[in-house]
Design an enzyme around this catalytic site. Structure first.
Site, short mmCIF file in Angstrom:
data_model
loop_
_atom_site.label_atom_id
_atom_site.label_comp_id
_atom_site.label_asym_id
_atom_site.label_seq_id
_atom_site.Cartn_x
_atom_site.Cartn_y
_atom_site.Cartn_z
N ASP A 1 -0.76 17.28 60.57
CA ASP A 1 0.03 18.21 61.39
C ASP A 1 -0.21 17.87 62.86
OD1 ASP A 1 1.39 20.67 62.36
OD2 ASP A 1 1.27 21.25 60.25
N HIS B 1 1.61 14.90 63.79
CA HIS B 1 2.83 15.45 64.39
C HIS B 1 2.77 15.45 65.92
CE1 HIS B 1 3.92 17.89 60.49
NE2 HIS B 1 3.83 16.58 60.29
#
Length: 484
Positions: free
Chosen positions: A291, A314
């Protein structure tokens, strides 16, 4: 005959006198030796480990003789902590608090008791998890404020229980929590292992087909709540069930030299999340996860991120902000000298429709992109489903600078994406020294712009001709929109 008998009697008498004299001297000598031993025993120091729960020890000074021991106490007294080279007191989990350090035995009580002991003492205390040992620790909270400052020095491994079913039903959102622990430091060359695999595989997780809105609590590995002047340095942290680090309502956070890792498909495993926190430095850290590398939530002010390497993951994100109509305020954020590799995003600002507040005074400078999808992105239509409705309010995004953003992008997305709100446009977006080329192929994709105002002060690759000039009429007086 009588003369011989008399002489014999005299000889026997003399022998008896000699033997008696020798025997008396021997008894006197033994009595004197025994007296010496008693004298030494009465001045000896008490044993280093008192009965009952053992505490930290204080080593005698090498330059001065030890003072006489005090009279014995009727209650067991834990020995004083051993001083470290810098003068702080050392609390060793194994030597002083009976931790097994085998990775199997539950050492939670040992760690919690060591913390409480150090926290209640004046001065500087160091709680040591020794190298070469693994300490199984269940969910627990380290509570302050402390009398002095406490350092948790992890040179071994702190490991979480691996099976979600062994966690208390009401304690599945956090693993290690530091609450009101002002001045706390976490240092060392050791490892914090969250054992997240079985949590990621729960059927409620989105990538397993579960609902993103249903109950699927998983613990944050390290959470700091209402703790000021916090330092985290040098540690390796891996496989958290959810966020690896989370700082909530803190002030004065210094993160340096961390290595954070989890698999690329591990869900919601943000490396470092900061929310309602101000005056933060994150430096010289490497994050590889599933993430956001670093995520910045609402209420965050004065964050400096320097020499951070991200990917896969991310990227570095501000948001998401404004969910369910909430007000979110973020300002004075700097990301400098970063590297982002093989990530879904580079530097991102993401907000939900319908929120309020502002994101302002943000600088992304000297960031190297390596095969990154969406290297530069503002997304004011962030939504986790396909059913999000349009709204007439939004978080106001303004005064955002991109300088020296160079490298390659994944051609599955445009190199630059500015998707700003219909209701509240993005303003004062500035680009300089932006050079983004495709990681494969020769075609350079055009940027995407929607309702965004700003300018490029130098030529960019690709050219950003879609920025609108000036300031729209509905935000000319932005004082009512900005938080700060």
């Amino acid at each position: 005959m009588e003369v011989v008998t008399a002489r014999t009697a005299i000889a026997l008498l003399l022998a008896l006198l000699v033997a008696t004299s020798f025997l008396c001297d021997g008894v006197h000598g033994r009595h004197h030796h025994h007296h010496t031993k008693r004298t030494n025993h009465s001045s000896a120091r008490p044993p280093s480990r008192a009965p009952g729960p053992a505490g930290p020890r204080r080593a005698p000074s090498p330059r001065h003789a030890s003072p006489p021991a005090p009279p014995a106490s009727p209650m067991p007294v834990a020995p004083a902590p051993a001083p470290a080279d810098d003068g702080s007191d050392v609390y060793d989990l194994m030597k002083d608090f009976g931790a097994a350090g085998d990775g199997v035995t539950d050492d939670t009580d040992a760690l919690k008791t060591a913390w409480d002991t150090a926290c209640q003492a004046d001065g500087e205390g160091v709680v040591v998890a020794a190298a070469g040992h693994s300490f199984l620790v269940h969910t627990t909270t380290f509570t302050g404020p402390c009398q002095g400052s406490v350092t948790l020095q992890i040179d071994g491994t702190i490991v979480a229980p691996s099976d979600p079913t062994t966690w208390p039903a009401n304690s599945k959102r956090n693993w290690l929590v530091f609450y009101k622990a002002d001045g706390v430091s976490l240092t060392g060359a050791g490892l914090i292992d969250g054992k997240g695999q079985k949590w990621w595989d729960l059927p409620c997780k989105p990538h397993k087909g579960g609902s993103t809105h249903g109950p699927c609590d998983s613990p944050v590995a390290m959470r700091f709540f209402e703790s000021n002047n916090v330092t985290v340095q040098g540690l390796k942290v891996q496989d958290s069930p959810e966020f690896h680090f989370r700082f909530d309502s803190c002030r004065g956070v210094h993160v340096n030299g961390l290595s954070i890792s989890s698999p690329a498909l591990s869900p919601n495993t943000d490396g470092i999340h900061v929310e309602n926190t101000q005056d933060v430095l994150i430096a010289n850290t490497v994050v590889s996860n599933g993430d956001d590398c670093v995520s910045i939530g609402a209420g965050t002010l004065n964050v400096h991120i320097e020499n951070v390497t991200c990917g896969p993951g991310h990227g570095i994100s501000i948001g998401s902000l404004g969910k369910q109509g909430s007000r979110a305020c973020v300002s004075n954020i700097t990301v400098r000298n970063a590297v982002i590799r093989h990530s879904d995003n580079g530097v991102r600002i993401k907000t939900w429709q319908g929120g309020s507040g502002s994101v302002s005074a943000v600088t992304f400078e000297n960031v190297r992109m390596d095969a990154v999808r969406n290297p530069i992105i503002i997304d004011q239509y962030y939504c986790l489903t396909k059913s999000c409705e349009n709204a007439t309010t939004a978080v106001f995004v303004s005064d955002i600078t991109y300088a020296g953003i160079r490298g390659t992008y994944d051609v599955r997305g445009p190199p630059i994406h500015f998707g700003c709100s219909d209701a509240v446009p993005c303003t004062n977006i500035t680009l300089s020294g932006v050079e983004l080329l495709p990681a494969s192929g020769d075609t350079v994709d055009n940027p995407f712009c929607w309702n965004v105002y700003g300018n490029a002060t130098t030529p960019t690759v690709p050219p950003v001709a879609c920025l609108m000039e000036g300031v729209p009429r509905n935000v000319q007086d932005s004082s009512s929109l900005k938080c700060y």
